[in-house]
Design a protein around this motif. Structure first.
Motif, PDB file in Angstrom:
ATOM      1  N   GLU A 691       0.822  -1.203   0.000  1.00 55.51           N
ATOM      2  CA  GLU A 691       0.000   0.000   0.000  1.00 55.51           C
ATOM      3  C   GLU A 691       0.861   1.260   0.000  1.00 55.51           C
ATOM      4  OE1 GLU A 691      -2.959   1.135  -1.037  1.00 55.51           O
ATOM      5  OE2 GLU A 691      -4.098  -0.054   0.409  1.00 55.51           O
ATOM      6  N   ASP A 692       2.107   1.150   0.445  1.00 53.36           N
ATOM      7  CA  ASP A 692       2.978   2.337   0.454  1.00 53.36           C
ATOM      8  C   ASP A 692       3.672   2.566  -0.885  1.00 53.36           C
ATOM      9  OD1 ASP A 692       4.881   0.358   0.426  1.00 53.36           O
ATOM     10  OD2 ASP A 692       5.858   0.943   2.305  1.00 53.36           O
ATOM     11  N   ASP A 865      -8.608   1.644  -9.204  1.00 50.78           N
ATOM     12  CA  ASP A 865      -7.909   1.507  -7.924  1.00 50.78           C
ATOM     13  C   ASP A 865      -7.019   0.264  -7.940  1.00 50.78           C
ATOM     14  OD1 ASP A 865      -7.229   1.944  -5.283  1.00 50.78           O
ATOM     15  OD2 ASP A 865      -9.065   1.070  -4.461  1.00 50.78           O
ATOM     16  N   PHE A 866      -5.893   0.330  -7.251  1.00 54.35           N
ATOM     17  CA  PHE A 866      -5.128  -0.881  -6.912  1.00 54.35           C
ATOM     18  C   PHE A 866      -4.262  -0.554  -5.704  1.00 54.35           C
ATOM     19  CE2 PHE A 866      -2.593   1.386 -10.089  1.00 54.35           C
ATOM     20  CZ  PHE A 866      -1.323   1.390  -9.553  1.00 54.35           C
ATOM     21  N   ILE A 867      -3.865  -1.573  -5.018  1.00 50.36           N
ATOM     22  CA  ILE A 867      -3.081  -1.369  -3.798  1.00 50.36           C
ATOM     23  C   ILE A 867      -1.742  -0.722  -4.158  1.00 50.36           C
ATOM     24  CG2 ILE A 867      -1.869  -2.541  -1.923  1.00 50.36           C
ATOM     25  CD1 ILE A 867      -4.160  -4.574  -1.914  1.00 50.36           C
ATOM     26  N   GLY A 868      -1.443   0.383  -3.502  1.00 53.14           N
ATOM     27  CA  GLY A 868      -0.185   1.079  -3.743  1.00 53.14           C
ATOM     28  C   GLY A 868      -0.299   2.214  -4.748  1.00 53.14           C
ATOM     29  N   ARG A 869      -1.464   2.347  -5.343  1.00 55.15           N
ATOM     30  CA  ARG A 869      -1.613   3.370  -6.395  1.00 55.15           C
ATOM     31  C   ARG A 869      -1.398   4.774  -5.837  1.00 55.15           C
ATOM     32  NH1 ARG A 869      -5.905   6.757  -8.286  1.00 55.15           N
ATOM     33  NH2 ARG A 869      -7.055   6.038  -6.476  1.00 55.15           N
ATOM     34  N   VAL A 870      -2.098   5.083  -4.746  1.00 52.81           N
ATOM     35  CA  VAL A 870      -2.090   6.465  -4.263  1.00 52.81           C
ATOM     36  C   VAL A 870      -0.731   6.829  -3.660  1.00 52.81           C
ATOM     37  CG1 VAL A 870      -3.150   8.063  -2.640  1.00 52.81           C
ATOM     38  CG2 VAL A 870      -4.572   6.412  -3.888  1.00 52.81           C
TER      39      VAL A 870
ATOM     40  N   ARG B  26      -9.329   1.011   4.948  1.00 51.20           N
ATOM     41  CA  ARG B  26      -8.736   1.499   3.708  1.00 51.20           C
ATOM     42  C   ARG B  26      -9.655   2.555   3.092  1.00 51.20           C
ATOM     43  NH1 ARG B  26      -8.080   0.403  -1.931  1.00 51.20           N
ATOM     44  NH2 ARG B  26      -5.882   0.565  -2.514  1.00 51.20           N
ATOM     45  N   ALA B  29     -10.960   4.860  -3.087  1.00 48.97           N
ATOM     46  CA  ALA B  29      -9.892   5.022  -4.078  1.00 48.97           C
ATOM     47  C   ALA B  29      -9.555   6.487  -4.330  1.00 48.97           C
ATOM     48  CB  ALA B  29     -10.296   4.343  -5.383  1.00 48.97           C
ATOM     49  N   GLY B  32      -7.554  10.396  -1.708  1.00 49.89           N
ATOM     50  CA  GLY B  32      -6.397  11.270  -1.720  1.00 49.89           C
ATOM     51  C   GLY B  32      -5.254  10.777  -0.852  1.00 49.89           C
ATOM     52  N   VAL B  33      -4.099  11.403  -1.066  1.00 56.66           N
ATOM     53  CA  VAL B  33      -2.865  10.897  -0.479  1.00 56.66           C
ATOM     54  C   VAL B  33      -2.846  11.036   1.043  1.00 56.66           C
ATOM     55  CG1 VAL B  33      -1.540  13.030  -0.768  1.00 56.66           C
ATOM     56  CG2 VAL B  33      -0.358  10.821  -0.857  1.00 56.66           C
ATOM     57  N   PHE B  36      -4.727   8.141   2.601  1.00 55.96           N
ATOM     58  CA  PHE B  36      -3.958   6.890   2.507  1.00 55.96           C
ATOM     59  C   PHE B  36      -2.739   6.932   3.428  1.00 55.96           C
ATOM     60  CE2 PHE B  36      -6.591   5.771  -1.040  1.00 55.96           C
ATOM     61  CZ  PHE B  36      -6.561   4.385  -1.051  1.00 55.96           C
ATOM     62  N   TYR B  39      -3.962   6.088   6.775  1.00 54.40           N
ATOM     63  CA  TYR B  39      -4.338   4.660   6.827  1.00 54.40           C
ATOM     64  C   TYR B  39      -3.106   3.770   6.975  1.00 54.40           C
ATOM     65  CZ  TYR B  39      -5.459   0.121   4.631  1.00 54.40           C
ATOM     66  OH  TYR B  39      -5.566  -1.210   4.337  1.00 54.40           O
ATOM     67  N   VAL B  40      -2.045   4.125   6.290  1.00 50.91           N
ATOM     68  CA  VAL B  40      -0.864   3.260   6.304  1.00 50.91           C
ATOM     69  C   VAL B  40       0.037   3.539   7.511  1.00 50.91           C
ATOM     70  CG1 VAL B  40       1.289   2.705   5.075  1.00 50.91           C
ATOM     71  CG2 VAL B  40      -0.873   2.871   3.829  1.00 50.91           C
ATOM     72  N   TYR B  41       0.153   4.815   7.887  1.00 55.82           N
ATOM     73  CA  TYR B  41       1.204   5.145   8.864  1.00 55.82           C
ATOM     74  C   TYR B  41       0.719   5.536  10.255  1.00 55.82           C
ATOM     75  CZ  TYR B  41       4.263   5.192   4.798  1.00 55.82           C
ATOM     76  OH  TYR B  41       4.956   4.841   3.685  1.00 55.82           O
TER      77      TYR B  41
END
Lengths: 975, 81
Positions: A691-692, A865-870, B26, B29, B32-33, B36, B39-41
């Motif tokens: 995702e990163d 969409d796909f994992i890691g896209r953004v 999650r 789509a 926005g950054v 995300f 969500y990730v960090y």
């Protein structure tokens, strides 16, 4: 006659049998039932070791696990075992032990000169050496400290013994088998509860073993316990840790007491015990007192001296003095007097007490209101200096060779504390007791400050009943309690006698009362800080005896009560555990499972050299008899693929079946490129991101049906990818109707690669026109009569077919392909071929690289969409200055280039321009080639740089080129 | 620590794989950054109750939402994802 300190009668030793043993080269004897310590004392050996830092002579302080001094090296060769406590080591025939931490003989230790340095090596000196003078640490201090400090030596050889680990479940676990423990086990077991009674000693009974008058009661209790069907009695079992949710750890010593542990039984067994309820009947450890010279051989805990006399039939000295602050300790004076030891004096700071009067009536010389302000003697005690309590008046010398010390008792609260219970200070007992339970445990007997055999037994019976009732086994039962006098263990609060000389609060770590005050002065007055600053209570004895002395000195320095200062936090292991027991059976070949492909036996018969890939065994190459160098084999195999045809076992690649109406949509989300447009019967290369935005894995995925895909992953990431897919299907993409199954082990896969691949396969395949199967086509056929899937995919860059068959049918198919002319090639040749071709693998997908870094950006789908896209679009990851995938060739083709080297502009330059990920010798180009990541990437093709490897002291000139060293037009795979 | 798997019953923690905070979701789509990134960090590190993802990886492979206390390791709720 040896054993001249053995009493004529009494004790639990088997006098009819003699055991021979050696200590520091001297041949000695003892009896079954002895510990090493009791046998040494019986032989008059009282100097048993040198101390950690000052190398002071040390003797035997205690008769149990709390022993700080009598640590010895046991056995020899691979079984040499350092830091064994002589006080708990069961004597066996042929036992061999040596004293530790000495330079020269035990009596003349050259390192004893360290004592003269003591003004400079007090607490914290170690930390100060790190600060000044600069550069002294590595050259001067560290070598000196390493040589001077320490305990025993490890053998450095593999442990020849086996260890076991096991799980145990019970309703009630009772830890300790003294009066409280026996009563608790009996009361708990009466209602039918499954009870485990764990005792660290080799005999059940605790202090009852040193009470001949209670032998009958003990025997009756054991007989009653043995009739209970659901009880397990475990002597030689140390419970060392109390963890969450009623889990305790224990080590059972099954063969430590045998001369040579037989191979048929494990040396020790590591138990994970899950107990519904726990009774901690762990007893108490007696504490010594701090006064100058309190570490001299001949200074012994009063209760321990009585244990040596009554349990082991040993006279620990000829002339004894008792220094005690409470009445219960007087029992030891009576015990030793009864054993024929001359009691030269009883030194007691108190004015008067019942025990003092009783002692006077028995004719023992009591000096009320007095204290010991020094021990006289070097290698052994010759006497003590006494004075009025408080220091007034003059000092007097009192000759003796044994000093019994008791400053009170410390309940063994380690396990209770580990379970989460806070400790509560009891002013009358001058002791920390377990506070309110957090887990399903209760302490009983001396472990919670209930002293006296009768009282402890009654308390244990109560605790056992409570525990059984809580576990659902309530039953009222009664049995006789021991008939024993009630001692008064409430001590006068004396911890330290201040006088000139070293007064130790921690004998194992050579920490003095002055060190504790130094810690306070230098700002480390918190008990946890002081512990680390001075190493107080950090030894293997964990301060069981003297820990509270250090706390008391600190409390005085801080002007606060002991209850406020507290003790450092107790952690597992409460008593030391051998590392072998912790490792259990998970050593050597059993360290992790081995995965073998369906073709393993064939590879083995062919003499393959093996490569470990995770748990897998992969053939690295197949050496021929005349091939001496692995490169001979690897190059031959790779050449066969480039010029003829080779066959490689690729079964270790991960394989995942993806089924369901939403399978295509799911793969579009999981992969960075598109799979929904893939026609049935075709395969496509795919890349997967985290995702990163970092590359996670790559591989080919085939569409076998509208709703059925067959995914392959790299060998290394197979488990990770499956978990990654499963997680997203259970969370973010849970609305999708997809099911996943790992089929890695169900399919054997072999890659037939080379210009002759089609010709060889055509001879064996039926039901399929191979010439009609395009590059990246997938079809079914029979190969050598076995149903197979044929994938026309290539990692090597040659015309290649991957043949997948059910695992159980792999070998005949493989053999038929070999018989048809294919040369088997291993993972090394496969790696060579893919580097020539410029395909990325694990070294490039290293968890730090992006699709852009690897030249794969154009694969990213533009829409959807796909994992890691953004997060993959963050500026830092798109920075054109990032190192990009390039190829490299050694300017001198014969000169090896090492993976891990860095690109630098010129010899001697230290600025890294990137790194080299993979290198190999090449068959297509000759010489050394590689792949790497270089700042500037493609723009630098043609430049000459240096591959620098400072660790190997190498600087190798390389020329940068396209990563596609071989067949950049990709014509051969389509041939 | 034992985790009561809704499919397999109480099993030892060694059969499970921890993944982390189950309270984050999650983002859509187009979120926005920043969304995300969070969500990730971004994670809480509570002393107390947490909701975590655990997979019964050496068992039925189900992903579970587990409510666990970080001080006592007490588990008060487990549900299949």
């Amino acid at each position: 006659m040896s054993q001249r300190f053995r009493l004529a009668a009494g004790g639990r030793i088997e006098r009819g049998a003699t055991l021979r043993f050696r200590f520091d080269g001297r041949d000695l004897t003892g009896h079954p039932g002895d510990t090493l310590a009791s046998a040494l004392l019986a032989n008059g050996v009282r100097l048993v070791g040198r101390s950690f830092k000052y190398h002071r002579p040390r003797g035997i302080l205690s008769a149990g696990v709390e022993e700080p001094n009598a640590l010895v090296e046991l056995r020899s060769g691979a079984r040499q075992e350092p830091n064994t406590r002589a006080t708990v080591m069961e004597l066996f025939e042929g036992l061999e032990a040596r004293s530790q931490n000495r330079a020269g003989s035990l009596a003349f230790d050259r390192m004893a000169a360290n004592q003269l340095l003591s003004p400079w090596i007090g607490a914290g000196f170690y930390y100060k050496t790190l600060m000044w003078p600069a550069g002294f640490w590595e050259r001067v201090y560290e070598p000196l400290i390493r040589r001077a400090a320490g305990l025993g030596r490890a053998s450095g050889l593999p442990d020849p013994d086996g260890y076991d680990s096991a799980q145990a479940h019970c309703d009630v676990l009772v830890v300790g088998s003294g009066a409280a423990g026996l009563a608790a086990a009996r009361a708990a077991g009466a209602g039918g509860a499954r009870v485990i009674l764990a005792e660290q000693d080799f005999e059940l009974g605790g202090l009852l073993l040193a009470e001949p008058a209670q032998a009958g009661w003990r025997a009756g209790m054991l007989a009653a316990l043995e009739t209970m069907p659901e009880i397990r009695l475990w002597p030689r079992t140390t419970v060392f840790g109390f963890y969450d949710q009623g889990v305790l750890g224990a080590v059972q010593r099954l063969a430590d007491h045998l001369p040579t542990p037989p191979p048929s039984i494990p040396r020790q067994r590591f138990w994970t015990i899950r107990a519904r309820e726990v009774v901690l009947a762990t007893g108490a450890h007696e504490r010594f007192l701090a006064f100058p010279g309190n570490d001299r051989p001949g200074v012994m805990l009063a209760g321990s001296a009585a244990v040596y006399a009554r349990r082991f039939g040993v006279k620990p000295g000829e002339t004894a003095v008792l220094f005690a602050t409470h009445d219960a300790a007087y029992d030891s004076a009576f015990a030793l007097a009864g054993a024929g030891v001359r009691m030269a004096g009883i030194i007691d700071p108190r004015g008067d007490s019942a025990a003092m009067q009783a002692a006077r009536e028995a004719g023992l010389p009591v000096q009320a209101g007095s204290e010991i302000c020094g021990a006289i003697g070097g290698l052994s005690l010759r006497g003590v200096r006494t004075r009025q309590h408080g220091g007034a008046g003059s000092e007097a010398a009192l000759p003796c060779d044994l000093l019994l010390v008791s400053g009170g008792w410390n309940p063994a609260v380690h396990l209770a504390s580990q379970s989460g219970a806070a400790l509560a200070w009891d002013e009358a007992l001058q002791a920390f007791l377990p506070g309110a339970s957090v887990q399903r445990e209760r302490s009983a007997g001396a472990a919670r400050g209930v002293f006296g055999l009768a009282e402890a037994a009654a308390d244990g019976a109560w605790a056992g009943r409570e525990a059984a009732a809580a576990a659902g086994f309530a039953m009222d039962t009664s049995f006789p309690l021991p008939d024993a006098p009630t001692p008064d263990p409430r001590p006068y609060p004396l911890y330290e006698v201040k006088a000139r000389g070293k007064a130790f609060v921690d004998l194992q770590d050579d920490v003095t009362a002055a060190d504790m005050r130094l810690a306070h002065r230098e700002g480390f007055g918190h008990i946890e800080h002081a512990k680390r600053y001075t190493t107080h209570a950090m030894g293997t004895d964990q301060g069981k005896s003297g820990g509270i002395l250090g706390a008391a000195v600190l409390a005085e320095a801080r002007g606060e009560s002991l209850g406020v200062v507290g003790l450092p936090r107790f952690r597992p292991y409460a008593t030391p555990v051998a590392i072998g027991a912790v490792a259990g059976e998970a050593v050597g070949a059993a360290y992790h499972p081995v995965r073998r492909t369906a073709l393993h036996a064939w590879h083995e018969a062919r003499g393959a050299a093996w490569l470990d890939a995770g748990m897998w065994k992969r053939p690295a190459y197949y050496p021929l008899l005349e091939e001496r160098d692995p490169w001979d084999s690897i190059l031959r195999e790779a050449r066969a693929v480039r010029e003829d045809v080779g066959l490689c076992d690729v079964s270790t690649l991960g394989k995942i079946d993806v089924h369901g109406p939403d399978a295509a949509r799911f793969l579009d989300l999981i992969y960075a490129n598109t799979f929904s447009t893939l026609p049935i019967g075709r395969a496509r290369y795919g890349i997967m991101l985290r995702e990163d935005g970092i590359l996670l894995d790559d591989g080919t995925t085939s569409r076998l049906g509208e709703h059925h895909f067959f995914v392959t992953t790299t060998t290394a990431q197979a488990a990770t990818v499956l978990q990654h897919m499963e997680f997203h299907l259970a969370s973010a993409f849970r609305e999708l109707d997809v099911s996943l199954a790992s089929v890695t082990d169900q399919w054997a896969a072999m890659s037939l690669a080379g210009p002759r691949a089609r010709a060889v396969l055509a001879r064996l395949a039926t039901g399929l026109d191979l010439s009609g199967l395009p590059f990246m086509g997938v079809a079914e056929a029979e190969v050598a009569g076995v149903k197979a899937r044929i994938f026309r995919i290539s990692f090597s860059g040659e015309l290649a077919y991957e043949v997948a068959v059910r695992a159980g049918q792999a070998e005949p198919v493989w053999q038929a392909l070999i018989d048809a002319g294919a040369t088997p090639y291993g993972a090394e040749a496969l790696g060579l071929l893919r580097i020539e071709k410029g395909h990325v693998a694990g070294a490039e997908l290293n968890g730090q690289t992006t699709p852009g870094d690897c030249g794969l950006s154009r694969m990213l789908k533009k829409r959807g969409d796909f994992i890691g896209r953004v997060l993959g679009q963050r500026p830092g990851l798109l920075d054109p200055g990032r190192p990009r995938l390039v190829g490299l060739r050694s300017v001198d083709p014969a000169r090896p280039v090492r993976a891990g080297s860095h690109f630098v502009a010129a010899r001697g330059a230290t600025e890294s321009l990137g790194w080299i990920s993979s290198t190999t010798r090449s068959v297509a180009l000759g010489g050394w080639i590689g792949l790497g990541f270089l700042r500037g990437g493609e723009a630098r093709h043609g430049e000459e740089l240096i591959a620098a490897n400072p660790l190997a002291e190498e600087e190798v000139p390389v020329r940068i080129c396209s990563p596609h060293h071989y067949d950049p037009e990709n014509a051969r795979v389509r041939g | 620590m034992r985790i009561p798997c809704p499919f397999c019953g109480p099993r030892d923690e060694v059969e499970f794989t921890w993944r982390g905070d189950a309270s984050v979701q999650r983002p859509a789509a187009e979120a926005g950054v920043e969304a995300f990134h969070d969500y990730v960090y971004l994670r809480r590190n509570p002393r107390g109750w947490t909701q975590e993802w655990w997979q019964h990886s050496a068992g039925c492979r189900a992903w579970l939402r587990v409510e666990r206390h970080t001080m006592t390791h007490e588990i008060r709720k487990v549900e299949a994802a």
